[in-house]
Design an enzyme around this catalytic site. Structure first.
Site, PDB file in Angstrom:
ATOM      1  N   HIS A 245       0.969  -1.169   0.070  1.00  0.00           N
ATOM      2  CA  HIS A 245      -0.189   0.068   0.193  1.00  0.00           C
ATOM      3  C   HIS A 245       0.975   1.253   0.028  1.00  0.00           C
ATOM      4  CE1 HIS A 245      -2.767   2.790   1.135  1.00  0.00           C
ATOM      5  NE2 HIS A 245      -3.852   1.808   1.047  1.00  0.00           N
ATOM      6  N   ARG A 267      -6.130   9.650  -1.276  1.00  0.00           N
ATOM      7  CA  ARG A 267      -5.499   9.780  -2.838  1.00  0.00           C
ATOM      8  C   ARG A 267      -6.686   9.952  -3.844  1.00  0.00           C
ATOM      9  NH1 ARG A 267      -2.748   5.876  -4.861  1.00  0.00           N
ATOM     10  NH2 ARG A 267      -3.260   4.645  -3.464  1.00  0.00           N
TER      11      ARG A 267
END
Ligand SMILES: Cc1cc2nc3c(=O)[nH]c(=O)nc-3n(C[C@H](O)[C@H](O)[C@H](O)COP(=O)(O)OP(=O)(O)OC[C@H]3O[C@@H](n4cnc5c(N)ncnc54)[C@H](O)[C@@H]3O)c2cc1C
Length: 582
Positions: A245, A267
């Site tokens: 991640h 994001r």
């Protein structure tokens, strides 16, 4: 020592033994119970039911094609293309179609409340790598909602549970039948052994790449189930595919918070990644910038880190301030609070982040009905391999565990009705498992304080030499380190005084399993001489011929690992072709 001479081994009989109490294990229990309420079901779990494992940690949410304009075909193609044509297409199809049924079940039968749009429809948000906003969520703490409701339902049905029980090894049947008699466990609370004889066993211990220096999964996970499967001769696939991640919290070396995940939705919502000097860099790597898939963003950060453009703790910054502090606080309450606990202002400032090992796409080979190569042994969730191929889309993990957990429960209940029977354990196999578990306590001379150093060196070897960017030289070095760590570990002794919650003993057992599974990761990574999704080799950067895609299968025989490349069957769509749903 013989089994007969060992005073503390107890036995228990159950129809269905479920190993692990995450989304997969609990869904399996509920479905098996619904299919046959008379079935005796026992859930054995290393932690406390409802409080451990990674399903509880799910933040972002659950992928499902619900909204007008979206479709299972689209979700399927995102999964196949995201997985770089390596997923087993029948498994992926089962995932995307089953997710619809499961999300309705979660809401309507189990009582989960997911976030809604003003018109009352379920809110679905954007997640990286997907062509449609399809991630269902409850704020950014989705897993707590799912696990609380699942655990309540399991408690309400009085399903048997062995909490703080660690599964040690599968035990084969007596004679040469080649089947499964049950599982040897140890009760962590008092150190006593328990052999559970079961007609069927579900493996759902949730994988979890906790052998890397930075990692996200819960501390109870040490790849125990995968190591057990390996020792039992089951084939593992896609083990080179470890997902990083991109945004693990980087709060310094001395806190367990380092490595914990800051969800992808940040994001997705427009967060920026910045170098230590404050320069935005993702658009140099991919036109989607911060919204590119996890593998691409992780590699880009790794490149910036190796070039030394880092923050004080050696990572990069995640910056949300430009989206408005109140807005960020409202959308990402849990994340903002977690960062504040570590002294970071996520809503208005910048947070240091580093890529962190998050998910194993690889696992035990299995069929869409959750059967494995061993009759009576089923698998579901993150212990299984083949659903995601080279990359798991954010939001497809919890869908995987709940969809296949439910299927496993249905199938096992039917299987037990047809051919389930208790089988006698092979005495030698039971004793071998017991001896392995006892080994750290059996008078070896190595100092137990060495365990910490072995763990640190394992973290470093996997991070540096088998991590985000790999090559043949580094992988060979990793293998050498793992061999020497395994040798050192086999000499470490743990005082056999107090067995109740003897965490040093469990640390030794955890490390043995982590090293065993790390060896499989490195073997598979060495065998794959191309770069796909999460697996990137700087000496073989091309992705190879998609139409001739193979997956890597690793087995252990007589203590040795053997890897083979197996052609992927394009049962629904071939690269460049059109999808035909059957
Ligand atoms: C921080 C974080 C955030 C995530 N966010 C998302 C997300 O937003 N969306 C998404 O789709 N996925 C997400 N995932 C991935 C997702 O959590 C997992 O894919 C999924 O929940 C795995 O479910 P599982 O049932 O297979 O395993 P788990 O839920 O991890 O459960 C495993 C169980 O096995 C038990 N166990 C382990 N070893 C033993 C043993 N030896 N004996 C007995 N029991 C044992 C554990 O105690 C635990 O109860 C996230 C993961 C993490 C770590």
């Amino acid at each position: 020592m013989t089994v007969a001479a060992h005073a503390r081994i107890r036995t228990l009989r159950t129809d269905l033994l479920i190993l692990g109490a995450g989304g997969a294990g609990l869904f399996a229990a509920l479905h098996a119970h619904a299919a046959n309420p008379a079935l005796d079901i026992t859930i054995a779990v290393k932690g406390l039911l409802g409080k451990c494992g990674c399903t509880r940690m799910v933040q972002g949410g659950y992928n499902v094609a619900l909204a007008p304009g979206d479709s299972v075909e689209r979700h399927f193609m995102d999964t196949i293309e995201g997985g770089k044509w390596l997923p087993d297409q029948d498994l992926a199809w089962t995932l995307v179609t089953g997710a619809i049924e499961r999300i309705h079940e979660l809401e309507n039968e189990l009582g989960c409340f997911f976030d809604r749009n003003p018109d009352g429809t379920i809110h679905q948000k954007a997640f990286a790598g997907q062509t449609f906003d399809r991630t269902v969520h409850k704020g950014d703490l989705t897993g707590i909602e799912i696990m609380n409701r699942l655990a309540e339902q399991v408690w309400a049905r009085g399903i048997g549970r062995l909490e703080e029980h660690r599964a040690l090894d599968f035990v084969a049947t007596a004679g040469n039948e080649g089947g499964l008699a049950g599982v040897l466990l140890v009760d962590i609370r008092n150190g006593e052994y328990l052999f559970v004889q079961a007609k069927a066993v579900l493996l759902a211990t949730g994988g979890g790449p906790t052998m890397y220096k930075y990692h996200t999964p819960s501390g109870d996970k040490s790849c125990d189930g995968l190591a057990m499967a390996l020792r039992f001769g089951l084939p593992l696939r896609d083990m080179e595919m470890v997902q990083f991640h991109p945004t693990g919290l980087l709060a310094g070396p001395h806190t367990r918070m380092t490595g914990t995940v800051l969800e992808e939705g940040l994001r997705g919502a427009g967060g920026y990644l910045l170098t230590g000097d404050g320069e935005r860099f993702m658009d140099r790597y991919d036109p989607r910038a911060e919204r590119a898939t996890r593998d691409i963003v992780s590699r880009a950060i790794d490149t910036e880190m190796r070039a030394g453009r880092t923050t004080p703790n050696g990572g990069v910054y995640l910056s949300m301030g430009h989206l408005g502090a109140d807005n960020v606080r409202r959308q990402f309450k849990g994340m903002v609070e977690r960062c504040a606990d570590c002294g970071f202002d996520l809503a208005g400032g910048r947070v240091e982040v580093v890529p962190t090992a998050h998910y194993m796409m690889g696992g035990v080979e299995f069929a869409p009905d959750c059967t494995t190569a061993i009759s009576g042994l089923f698998v579901a969730g993150e212990d299984s391999g083949g659903v995601h191929g080279a990359n798991r889309l954010g939001g497809n993990g919890v869908a995987n565990s709940t969809v296949f957990g439910g299927i496993a429960g249905d199938e096992i209940a039917a299987w037990i009705a047809k051919e389930g029977a208790w089988r006698e354990p092979d005495a030698a196999a039971l004793e071998e498992a017991l001896v392995r578990a006892e080994a750290p306590l059996s008078g070896r001379r190595g100092d137990p304080l060495q365990l910490g150093s072995i763990r640190e060196r394992l973290y470093d070897a996997m991070w540096d030499d088998a991590g985000i960017v790999r090559d043949g030289v580094r992988l060979a070095r990793a293998l050498q380190t793992l061999e020497s760590l395994a040798g050192e570990l086999s000499n470490v002794g743990v005082p056999d005084g107090e067995r109740s919650f003897n965490l040093t003993w469990h640390d030794a057992l955890n490390l043995a399993n982590l090293i065993a599974v790390s060896r499989v990761i490195v073997h598979a990574a060495t065998a794959r001489e191309n770069s796909r999704g999460a697996h990137y080799r700087s000496d073989f950067p091309a992705d190879g011929d998609l139409a001739a895609s193979t997956f890597i299968r690793v087995r252990q025989r007589d203590g040795r690992l053997a890897a083979e490349a197996v052609p992927v069957r394009f049962t629904r769509v071939a690269p460049g072709g059109r999808l035909h749903a059957r």
